[in-house]
Design a protein around this motif. Structure first.
Motif, PDB file in Angstrom:
ATOM      1  N   ASP A  89      79.573  83.231  92.877  1.00  0.00           N
ATOM      2  CA  ASP A  89      78.699  82.857  93.936  1.00  0.00           C
ATOM      3  C   ASP A  89      78.183  84.042  94.279  1.00  0.00           C
ATOM      4  O   ASP A  89      77.098  84.343  93.036  1.00  0.00           O
ATOM      5  CB  ASP A  89      79.593  83.685  94.763  1.00  0.00           C
ATOM      6  CG  ASP A  89      80.888  84.956  95.466  1.00  0.00           C
ATOM      7  OD1 ASP A  89      79.775  85.459  95.014  1.00  0.00           O
ATOM      8  OD2 ASP A  89      81.481  84.561  96.312  1.00  0.00           O
ATOM      9  N   GLN A  90      77.002  84.048  95.096  1.00  0.00           N
ATOM     10  CA  GLN A  90      75.511  84.649  94.686  1.00  0.00           C
ATOM     11  C   GLN A  90      76.014  85.952  95.367  1.00  0.00           C
ATOM     12  O   GLN A  90      75.109  87.047  94.336  1.00  0.00           O
ATOM     13  CB  GLN A  90      75.432  84.140  95.948  1.00  0.00           C
ATOM     14  CG  GLN A  90      75.456  84.346  97.445  1.00  0.00           C
ATOM     15  CD  GLN A  90      76.513  83.822  98.509  1.00  0.00           C
ATOM     16  OE1 GLN A  90      76.765  82.449  97.531  1.00  0.00           O
ATOM     17  NE2 GLN A  90      77.468  84.498  99.395  1.00  0.00           N
ATOM     18  N   ASN A  91      77.063  86.442  95.472  1.00  0.00           N
ATOM     19  CA  ASN A  91      77.766  87.924  95.589  1.00  0.00           C
ATOM     20  C   ASN A  91      77.787  88.332  94.004  1.00  0.00           C
ATOM     21  O   ASN A  91      78.341  89.118  93.375  1.00  0.00           O
ATOM     22  CB  ASN A  91      78.369  88.070  96.246  1.00  0.00           C
ATOM     23  CG  ASN A  91      77.875  87.927  97.463  1.00  0.00           C
ATOM     24  OD1 ASN A  91      76.159  88.287  98.384  1.00  0.00           O
ATOM     25  ND2 ASN A  91      78.426  87.012  98.204  1.00  0.00           N
ATOM     26  N   ASN A  92      77.879  87.388  92.468  1.00  0.00           N
ATOM     27  CA  ASN A  92      78.827  87.341  91.583  1.00  0.00           C
ATOM     28  C   ASN A  92      79.987  87.924  91.808  1.00  0.00           C
ATOM     29  O   ASN A  92      80.289  88.730  90.929  1.00  0.00           O
ATOM     30  CB  ASN A  92      78.154  88.559  90.728  1.00  0.00           C
ATOM     31  CG  ASN A  92      78.086  88.677  88.693  1.00  0.00           C
ATOM     32  OD1 ASN A  92      77.883  87.482  88.426  1.00  0.00           O
ATOM     33  ND2 ASN A  92      78.058  89.377  89.090  1.00  0.00           N
ATOM     34  N   THR A  93      81.244  87.771  92.583  1.00  0.00           N
ATOM     35  CA  THR A  93      82.176  87.356  92.949  1.00  0.00           C
ATOM     36  C   THR A  93      82.724  85.974  91.470  1.00  0.00           C
ATOM     37  O   THR A  93      82.182  85.292  91.431  1.00  0.00           O
ATOM     38  CB  THR A  93      82.353  87.207  94.012  1.00  0.00           C
ATOM     39  OG1 THR A  93      82.213  87.950  94.773  1.00  0.00           O
ATOM     40  CG2 THR A  93      84.428  87.196  94.024  1.00  0.00           C
ATOM     41  N   ARG A  94      83.494  86.659  90.744  1.00  0.00           N
ATOM     42  CA  ARG A  94      83.994  85.445  90.189  1.00  0.00           C
ATOM     43  C   ARG A  94      85.837  85.120  90.477  1.00  0.00           C
ATOM     44  O   ARG A  94      87.072  85.458  90.489  1.00  0.00           O
ATOM     45  CB  ARG A  94      84.313  86.173  88.557  1.00  0.00           C
ATOM     46  CG  ARG A  94      85.471  85.353  87.668  1.00  0.00           C
ATOM     47  CD  ARG A  94      84.628  86.637  86.033  1.00  0.00           C
ATOM     48  NE  ARG A  94      85.388  86.130  85.148  1.00  0.00           N
ATOM     49  CZ  ARG A  94      85.601  85.778  83.874  1.00  0.00           C
ATOM     50  NH1 ARG A  94      84.439  86.306  83.622  1.00  0.00           N
ATOM     51  NH2 ARG A  94      86.057  85.064  83.235  1.00  0.00           N
ATOM     52  N   TYR A  95      85.859  83.849  90.485  1.00  0.00           N
ATOM     53  CA  TYR A  95      86.679  82.433  90.445  1.00  0.00           C
ATOM     54  C   TYR A  95      87.499  82.241  89.174  1.00  0.00           C
ATOM     55  O   TYR A  95      86.240  81.155  88.719  1.00  0.00           O
ATOM     56  CB  TYR A  95      86.352  82.157  91.510  1.00  0.00           C
ATOM     57  CG  TYR A  95      86.065  82.428  92.412  1.00  0.00           C
ATOM     58  CD1 TYR A  95      86.837  82.675  93.863  1.00  0.00           C
ATOM     59  CD2 TYR A  95      84.387  83.292  93.059  1.00  0.00           C
ATOM     60  CE1 TYR A  95      86.242  83.809  95.011  1.00  0.00           C
ATOM     61  CE2 TYR A  95      83.730  82.989  94.127  1.00  0.00           C
ATOM     62  CZ  TYR A  95      85.219  83.939  94.807  1.00  0.00           C
ATOM     63  OH  TYR A  95      84.498  84.165  96.200  1.00  0.00           O
ATOM     64  N   ASN A  96      88.508  82.664  88.770  1.00  0.00           N
ATOM     65  CA  ASN A  96      89.430  81.841  87.202  1.00  0.00           C
ATOM     66  C   ASN A  96      89.364  80.594  87.857  1.00  0.00           C
ATOM     67  O   ASN A  96      90.155  80.443  87.934  1.00  0.00           O
ATOM     68  CB  ASN A  96      89.821  82.456  86.764  1.00  0.00           C
ATOM     69  CG  ASN A  96      88.951  84.689  86.340  1.00  0.00           C
ATOM     70  OD1 ASN A  96      87.558  84.492  85.631  1.00  0.00           O
ATOM     71  ND2 ASN A  96      89.593  85.301  86.871  1.00  0.00           N
ATOM     72  N   TYR A  97      89.401  79.944  86.351  1.00  0.00           N
ATOM     73  CA  TYR A  97      90.150  78.760  86.026  1.00  0.00           C
ATOM     74  C   TYR A  97      91.148  78.664  84.923  1.00  0.00           C
ATOM     75  O   TYR A  97      90.846  79.193  84.107  1.00  0.00           O
ATOM     76  CB  TYR A  97      89.346  77.143  86.298  1.00  0.00           C
ATOM     77  CG  TYR A  97      88.603  76.633  87.032  1.00  0.00           C
ATOM     78  CD1 TYR A  97      88.407  75.865  88.061  1.00  0.00           C
ATOM     79  CD2 TYR A  97      87.845  77.612  87.955  1.00  0.00           C
ATOM     80  CE1 TYR A  97      87.914  74.929  88.597  1.00  0.00           C
ATOM     81  CE2 TYR A  97      86.714  77.280  89.502  1.00  0.00           C
ATOM     82  CZ  TYR A  97      87.559  76.421  89.638  1.00  0.00           C
ATOM     83  OH  TYR A  97      86.305  76.029  90.542  1.00  0.00           O
TER      84      TYR A  97
END
Length: 349
Positions: free
Chosen positions: A77-85
């Motif tokens: 996201d815009q805060n560089n939070t990472r969501y893995n798939y």
């Protein structure tokens, strides 16, 4: 004289046809292209990111596109939070635990098995209006059946209503899923024994629920209705057949908000898919996606990664809503062999 002329025509025709040489098409090998399909939403259950490769041109027919396996896939996201798939089946990647948030901006990252890196353009998740309601109208038309007889064909044209916010450009996409109950006759199943049908009753199953329409979409912008209601936007055209309207039909419509670039992508794609192939049709156009190889700007990547809020509404069309009889559906087999069918009753039924 007639016989003599017929023989002359025969030899002339033979001379022409015997002079025709087969043409060998020498096509240059085409590199495989990555195909990306992904839409991030604010729904609790996220749609997967699907990765595959285009087919090469070959003399063979029926090749299946190769799935892009063992890739590293994640969204930031815009805060560089990472969501893995993670890959739960070949080429199909689902998030570990993730629901999109309206107002956030998301970017898709892909690292393929051969270490190529791809990046999407950022996509902001825009809000969408509630679906104000669904409706269905019974239509009829005269058609010629396979036996050459003119008959009346009935179908339901379904519509969606929604309200468009004023003073802003809005872009919409609708997808629909239909579900119906079907009854078959597995007890009448037969098997072929040396050309003779022999009774071979099956223990299961006679009642199933079938879904359809998953990939059907329609899009529009608010250029003509800005700030007003969108009334009777056509969604699905549902022919009345023995298999789908002997009981009742459940229609679910999802409304998505789109960015302008996503709208242009889906608009061009749907216009090409629904073309009828006449000389008046527009020529095939290049469909610009929003994904690139970060190390090779010349590589073409197909598909689009989008982010959208979703609003949903449903409608039941009951058997009592049309004043004529429908033939019994005859299918002497396990109903689970029908495409997209299940013997498990849906929760909403």
């Amino acid at each position: 004289m007639l016989i003599k002329n017929s023989r002359i025509y025969f030899w002339i025709l033979l001379a022409f046809t015997s002079c025709i040489d087969p043409v060998e098409m020498h096509l240059e090998p085409q590199p495989e292209q990555l195909v990306v399909e992904g839409l991030l939403t604010n729904e609790a259950v996220q749609a997967p990111i699907k990765l595959s490769y285009t087919q090469r041109y070959t003399k063979e027919i029926g090749n299946v596109a190769r799935k892009a396996r063992y890739a590293t896939v994640y969204v930031t996201d815009q805060n560089n939070t990472r969501y893995n798939y993670y890959e739960n089946e070949p080429g199909n990647y689902i998030p570990e635990s993730f629901t999109g948030t309206i107002g956030n901006t998301y970017t898709l990252h892909i690292i393929t098995e051969d270490k190529k890196e791809y990046l999407s353009a950022p996509e902001k998740m825009l809000p969408t209006s509630p679906v104000d309601g669904l409706s269905a109208e019974l239509r009829s038309r005269q058609v010629i059946n396979p036996a050459g007889i003119e008959v009346t064909e009935y179908a339901f044209q379904t519509f969606v209503n929604t309200s468009d916010p004023a003073d802003e450009k809005n872009f919409y996409m609708w997808r629909w899923i239909g579900t119906y109950e079907v009854h078959t006759q597995p007890q009448d199943h037969t098997r072929d024994v040396q050309g003779t049908p022999v009774p071979d009753p099956l223990p299961c199953c006679a009642i199933c629920w079938v879904t359809e329409g998953h990939q059907n979409i329609s899009v529009r912008n608010d250029a003509l209705v800005n700030g007003n209601k969108i009334i009777k936007q056509p969604i699905a055209y549902l022919p009345v057949l023995p298999e789908n309207f002997n009981f009742k039909y459940h229609l679910q419509v999802k409304q998505y908000s789109l960015s302008e670039s996503a709208f242009n992508f889906w608009r061009i794609l749907t216009s090409q898919v629904t073309g009828v192939g006449s000389v008046q049709d527009p020529p095939p156009a290049s469909i610009p996606g929003n994904i690139r190889n970060i190390n090779d700007e010349n590589e073409t990547v197909m598909g689009y990664f989008g982010a959208s809020a979703v609003s949903t509404n449903t409608l039941f069309i009951n058997r009592t809503e049309f004043p004529f009889a429908i033939s019994r559906y005859i299918y002497a087999d396990d109903c689970r062999t029908l495409k997209n069918s299940t013997a498990t009753k849906p929760d909403f039924w």
